[in-house]
Write a protein that holds these residues in place. Structure first.
Motif, PDB file in Angstrom:
ATOM      1  N   ALA A 336       0.830  -1.212   0.000  1.00  0.00           N
ATOM      2  CA  ALA A 336       0.000   0.000   0.000  1.00  0.00           C
ATOM      3  C   ALA A 336       0.859   1.255   0.000  1.00  0.00           C
ATOM      4  O   ALA A 336       0.593   2.214  -0.747  1.00  0.00           O
ATOM      5  CB  ALA A 336      -0.927  -0.009   1.216  1.00  0.00           C
ATOM      6  N   VAL A 337       1.890   1.275   0.828  1.00  0.00           N
ATOM      7  CA  VAL A 337       2.742   2.460   0.936  1.00  0.00           C
ATOM      8  C   VAL A 337       3.536   2.665  -0.352  1.00  0.00           C
ATOM      9  O   VAL A 337       3.689   3.790  -0.840  1.00  0.00           O
ATOM     10  CB  VAL A 337       3.670   2.342   2.162  1.00  0.00           C
ATOM     11  N   LYS A 338       4.019   1.567  -0.947  1.00  0.00           N
ATOM     12  CA  LYS A 338       4.762   1.684  -2.206  1.00  0.00           C
ATOM     13  C   LYS A 338       3.844   2.158  -3.331  1.00  0.00           C
ATOM     14  O   LYS A 338       4.240   2.987  -4.166  1.00  0.00           O
ATOM     15  CB  LYS A 338       5.385   0.330  -2.569  1.00  0.00           C
ATOM     16  N   GLU A 339       2.616   1.679  -3.360  1.00  0.00           N
ATOM     17  CA  GLU A 339       1.669   2.109  -4.388  1.00  0.00           C
ATOM     18  C   GLU A 339       1.335   3.591  -4.239  1.00  0.00           C
ATOM     19  O   GLU A 339       1.154   4.301  -5.228  1.00  0.00           O
ATOM     20  CB  GLU A 339       0.375   1.283  -4.280  1.00  0.00           C
ATOM     21  N   GLN A 340       1.271   4.068  -3.010  1.00  0.00           N
ATOM     22  CA  GLN A 340       0.917   5.474  -2.765  1.00  0.00           C
ATOM     23  C   GLN A 340       2.046   6.421  -3.171  1.00  0.00           C
ATOM     24  O   GLN A 340       1.794   7.534  -3.629  1.00  0.00           O
ATOM     25  CB  GLN A 340       0.581   5.651  -1.280  1.00  0.00           C
ATOM     26  N   TYR A 341       3.289   5.966  -3.000  1.00  0.00           N
ATOM     27  CA  TYR A 341       4.456   6.805  -3.329  1.00  0.00           C
ATOM     28  C   TYR A 341       5.422   5.995  -4.209  1.00  0.00           C
ATOM     29  O   TYR A 341       6.547   5.692  -3.802  1.00  0.00           O
ATOM     30  CB  TYR A 341       5.159   7.262  -2.049  1.00  0.00           C
ATOM     31  N   PRO A 342       5.021   5.670  -5.446  1.00  0.00           N
ATOM     32  CA  PRO A 342       5.809   4.739  -6.274  1.00  0.00           C
ATOM     33  C   PRO A 342       7.168   5.278  -6.700  1.00  0.00           C
ATOM     34  O   PRO A 342       8.090   4.486  -6.959  1.00  0.00           O
ATOM     35  CB  PRO A 342       4.898   4.499  -7.488  1.00  0.00           C
ATOM     36  N   GLN A 343       7.324   6.590  -6.775  1.00  0.00           N
ATOM     37  CA  GLN A 343       8.594   7.156  -7.257  1.00  0.00           C
ATOM     38  C   GLN A 343       9.633   7.304  -6.145  1.00  0.00           C
ATOM     39  O   GLN A 343      10.781   7.642  -6.418  1.00  0.00           O
ATOM     40  CB  GLN A 343       8.338   8.543  -7.885  1.00  0.00           C
ATOM     41  N   ARG A 344       9.221   7.065  -4.922  1.00  0.00           N
ATOM     42  CA  ARG A 344      10.159   7.243  -3.801  1.00  0.00           C
ATOM     43  C   ARG A 344      10.735   5.906  -3.344  1.00  0.00           C
ATOM     44  O   ARG A 344      10.081   4.872  -3.456  1.00  0.00           O
ATOM     45  CB  ARG A 344       9.447   7.903  -2.610  1.00  0.00           C
ATOM     46  N   ARG A 345      11.941   5.955  -2.791  1.00  0.00           N
ATOM     47  CA  ARG A 345      12.537   4.763  -2.188  1.00  0.00           C
ATOM     48  C   ARG A 345      11.754   4.423  -0.926  1.00  0.00           C
ATOM     49  O   ARG A 345      11.454   5.308  -0.119  1.00  0.00           O
ATOM     50  CB  ARG A 345      14.000   5.046  -1.827  1.00  0.00           C
ATOM     51  N   LEU A 346      11.409   3.149  -0.766  1.00  0.00           N
ATOM     52  CA  LEU A 346      10.682   2.709   0.432  1.00  0.00           C
ATOM     53  C   LEU A 346      11.614   1.909   1.345  1.00  0.00           C
ATOM     54  O   LEU A 346      12.132   0.867   0.953  1.00  0.00           O
ATOM     55  CB  LEU A 346       9.481   1.845   0.053  1.00  0.00           C
ATOM     56  N   ILE A 347      11.835   2.452   2.549  1.00  0.00           N
ATOM     57  CA  ILE A 347      12.568   1.720   3.591  1.00  0.00           C
ATOM     58  C   ILE A 347      11.520   1.149   4.540  1.00  0.00           C
ATOM     59  O   ILE A 347      10.831   1.895   5.238  1.00  0.00           O
ATOM     60  CB  ILE A 347      13.531   2.634   4.382  1.00  0.00           C
ATOM     61  N   ALA A 348      11.364  -0.166   4.543  1.00  0.00           N
ATOM     62  CA  ALA A 348      10.359  -0.819   5.383  1.00  0.00           C
ATOM     63  C   ALA A 348      11.046  -1.507   6.555  1.00  0.00           C
ATOM     64  O   ALA A 348      11.905  -2.375   6.361  1.00  0.00           O
ATOM     65  CB  ALA A 348       9.565  -1.836   4.567  1.00  0.00           C
ATOM     66  N   CYS A 349      10.677  -1.097   7.773  1.00  0.00           N
ATOM     67  CA  CYS A 349      11.280  -1.638   8.996  1.00  0.00           C
ATOM     68  C   CYS A 349      10.264  -2.518   9.726  1.00  0.00           C
ATOM     69  O   CYS A 349       9.209  -2.033  10.143  1.00  0.00           O
ATOM     70  CB  CYS A 349      11.723  -0.513   9.924  1.00  0.00           C
ATOM     71  N   LEU A 350      10.579  -3.786   9.881  1.00  0.00           N
ATOM     72  CA  LEU A 350       9.694  -4.735  10.556  1.00  0.00           C
ATOM     73  C   LEU A 350      10.336  -5.203  11.851  1.00  0.00           C
ATOM     74  O   LEU A 350      11.498  -5.630  11.861  1.00  0.00           O
ATOM     75  CB  LEU A 350       9.437  -5.940   9.636  1.00  0.00           C
ATOM     76  N   GLU A 351       9.580  -5.118  12.943  1.00  0.00           N
ATOM     77  CA  GLU A 351      10.044  -5.713  14.200  1.00  0.00           C
ATOM     78  C   GLU A 351       9.353  -7.060  14.390  1.00  0.00           C
ATOM     79  O   GLU A 351       8.126  -7.143  14.365  1.00  0.00           O
ATOM     80  CB  GLU A 351       9.725  -4.825  15.396  1.00  0.00           C
ATOM     81  N   LEU A 352      10.151  -8.109  14.553  1.00  0.00           N
ATOM     82  CA  LEU A 352       9.615  -9.426  14.913  1.00  0.00           C
ATOM     83  C   LEU A 352       9.523  -9.437  16.427  1.00  0.00           C
ATOM     84  O   LEU A 352      10.536  -9.445  17.133  1.00  0.00           O
ATOM     85  CB  LEU A 352      10.535 -10.537  14.390  1.00  0.00           C
ATOM     86  N   HIS A 353       8.267  -9.444  16.917  1.00  0.00           N
ATOM     87  CA  HIS A 353       8.060  -9.142  18.336  1.00  0.00           C
ATOM     88  C   HIS A 353       7.139 -10.154  19.010  1.00  0.00           C
ATOM     89  O   HIS A 353       7.258 -10.427  20.201  1.00  0.00           O
ATOM     90  CB  HIS A 353       7.466  -7.724  18.423  1.00  0.00           C
ATOM     91  N   THR A 354       6.195 -10.720  18.249  1.00  0.00           N
ATOM     92  CA  THR A 354       5.199 -11.612  18.838  1.00  0.00           C
ATOM     93  C   THR A 354       5.718 -13.049  18.917  1.00  0.00           C
ATOM     94  O   THR A 354       6.706 -13.418  18.273  1.00  0.00           O
ATOM     95  CB  THR A 354       3.908 -11.613  18.002  1.00  0.00           C
ATOM     96  N   TYR A 355       5.011 -13.857  19.685  1.00  0.00           N
ATOM     97  CA  TYR A 355       5.356 -15.287  19.811  1.00  0.00           C
ATOM     98  C   TYR A 355       5.392 -15.943  18.435  1.00  0.00           C
ATOM     99  O   TYR A 355       6.314 -16.689  18.114  1.00  0.00           O
ATOM    100  CB  TYR A 355       4.328 -15.985  20.715  1.00  0.00           C
ATOM    101  N   SER A 356       4.385 -15.658  17.617  1.00  0.00           N
ATOM    102  CA  SER A 356       4.315 -16.279  16.288  1.00  0.00           C
ATOM    103  C   SER A 356       5.488 -15.860  15.422  1.00  0.00           C
ATOM    104  O   SER A 356       6.160 -16.696  14.803  1.00  0.00           O
ATOM    105  CB  SER A 356       3.004 -15.901  15.586  1.00  0.00           C
TER     106      SER A 356
END
Length: 452
Positions: A336-356
């Motif tokens: 969704a974020v990449k589609e909204q701003y397709p011309q910009r570089r997307l840095i996606a930060c994910l925290e693995l935090h839950t038990y799963s």
């Protein structure tokens, strides 16, 4: 009534306590630890326990009811005393059902999107001055509490969580609500500590659909294969209303939705949120709001708290924080974020935090979830892995699971912050996804650095 809460400090529990106090009931409670903002809100209303811990002497025959929170354990001293005295003991969802059993219950279920859809519905109803009782899983703009209860309102809108009801009741919460009007947004395996197999998890949603009051309705996401299968095979005599992602386009970072009156700009964005909007529209129409009144209200909807929340924006850059942590939601949010701003570089930060997410076997579910990102960054705390009693995960395992051998993996929060603060954010979209706090990242400092 005099009602006592065992584990009053939880996000949902303290909101219910405040709602019942507002109704005029006498409220007491206990907990062994209470975090903000629950702590300040309870204190401001005179409900913060004087001492933390469990005190059986607080339980006596003068209590009309005890409400048991999920944070307590089955051998909780106060619970044992309440059982010994034969007091009425409710789980959180049991109490909400008891309150709403003579109302029309609207229950929003699904692995993802349920908070956003519930928020959309409540926003529309508030916009048009339609009073309802409600329980939602996030703090909403314009709503001072997450729970609101009255005697007179006809409808009760409930966010239907599939997690367990209480330490003594292992049924998912949404099995207890018996909806008249229900919605099912999607099914993506989660809570593997409780539902160890995908089949077991899916079965909970089948039970939910079968629990809808006969003659009631199910509004469902027809784009989700598992949802469609469950709804189309149920023998429950209910009305069925499918929905799918409506037509829209993105122009200059703005989402324009097709409506019968032409294109309408929205404050929210992303295919998943447009699908959520379509589901919310069906529910609102069943509650008496016509289509154009729905669209008028939705034009002003800015989103649920912690759901694609804008942290900071500059001329050529923007940063978002999202509650996403389950694989399907991480994937949907990143796209969704990449589609909204397709011309910009997307840095996606994910925290693995839950038990799963920290379970080596479950990690495979994240395959491709960060594909839309130009730079994929993952943070997790080895300490969290130990606390949860899980097998240690390695950086290589995470990269392989994501299918991103170029992913930046951090296990130290300071190193993670240093990496981010050293970035050139020109023409960049920065996205944080987690139900945690990235080991305590300084978001105020980030805002300053981001705009340089």
């Amino acid at each position: 009534m005099h009602i006592h809460f065992i584990a009053i400090g939880g996000s949902a529990m303290h909101n219910l306590a405040l709602a019942l106090q507002e109704q005029g009931h006498e409220i007491t409670g206990s907990d062994d630890v209470i975090f903000e903002p629950s702590k300040s809100r309870l204190r401001a209303n005179g409900l913060l326990p004087k001492d933390f811990g469990w005190f059986p002497e607080k339980i006596h025959s003068g209590l009309d009811a005890v409400i048991l929170g999920m944070h307590a354990k089955a051998d909780n001293p106060e619970l044992l005393k309440a059982q010994e005295l034969g007091l009425k003991i409710f789980s959180y969802p049991e109490f909400l059902y008891e309150h709403s059993k003579h109302k029309t219950r609207v229950v929003i279920g699904g692995s993802h999107g349920k908070t956003t859809i519930t928020s959309m519905i409540l926003h529309v109803l508030r916009y048009h001055d339609i009073e309802v009782d409600y329980m939602v899983g996030a703090q909403l703009d314009g709503f001072d509490k997450m729970v609101h209860l009255t005697k007179e309102n006809d409808f009760m809108v409930l966010e239907g969580d599939e997690y367990l009801s209480s330490p003594t009741d292992r049924r998912p919460k949404f099995h207890l609500y018996r909806p008249n009007i229900a919605l099912l947004s999607g099914i993506a395996w989660d809570h593997i500590n409780v539902f160890p197999t995908f089949e077991n998890y899916v079965e909970q949603f089948r039970i939910f659909v079968d629990s809808i009051v006969k003659g009631g309705s199910i509004t469902y996401n027809s784009e989700d294969i598992e949802v469609r299968k469950i709804v189309e095979t149920t023998e429950n005599p209910i009305r069925k209303f499918p929905y799918s992602t409506p037509s829209y386009r993105v122009e200059d970072g703005k989402t324009l939705l097709d409506t019968p009156d032409g294109e309408m700009p929205l404050e929210i964005f992303g295919r998943h949120n447009l699908g959520n909007l379509a589901g919310a529209k069906w529910i609102c129409q069943q509650m008496g709001v016509d289509e154009m009144d729905f669209y008028e209200a939705m034009a002003t909807f800015k989103g649920a708290s912690k759901r694609l929340e804008k942290l900071v924006e500059g001329r050529d850059r923007v940063a978002f924080k999202d509650f996403a942590h389950a694989p399907s939601k991480v994937s949907a949010t990143t796209k969704a974020v990449k589609e909204q701003y397709p011309q910009r570089r997307l840095i996606a930060c994910l925290e693995l935090h839950t038990y799963s997410s920290l379970n080596p076997e479950f990690l495979e579910q994240y395959r491709g979830a960060l594909d839309a990102a130009d730079t994929a960054v993952v943070f997790y705390s080895p300490e969290s892995v130990k606390v949860k009693g899980l097998q240690e995960v390695t950086k290589e395992q995470i990269m392989e699971a994501l299918n991103r051998m170029d992913a930046q993996i951090f296990t130290d929060s300071l190193a993670f912050q240093d990496y981010l603060f050293a970035q050139n954010f020109k023409d960049t979209t920065l996205l944080f996804m987690s139900s945690g706090n990235y080991g305590g990242i300084d978001f105020e400092k980030l805002r300053t650095v981001f705009l340089k």
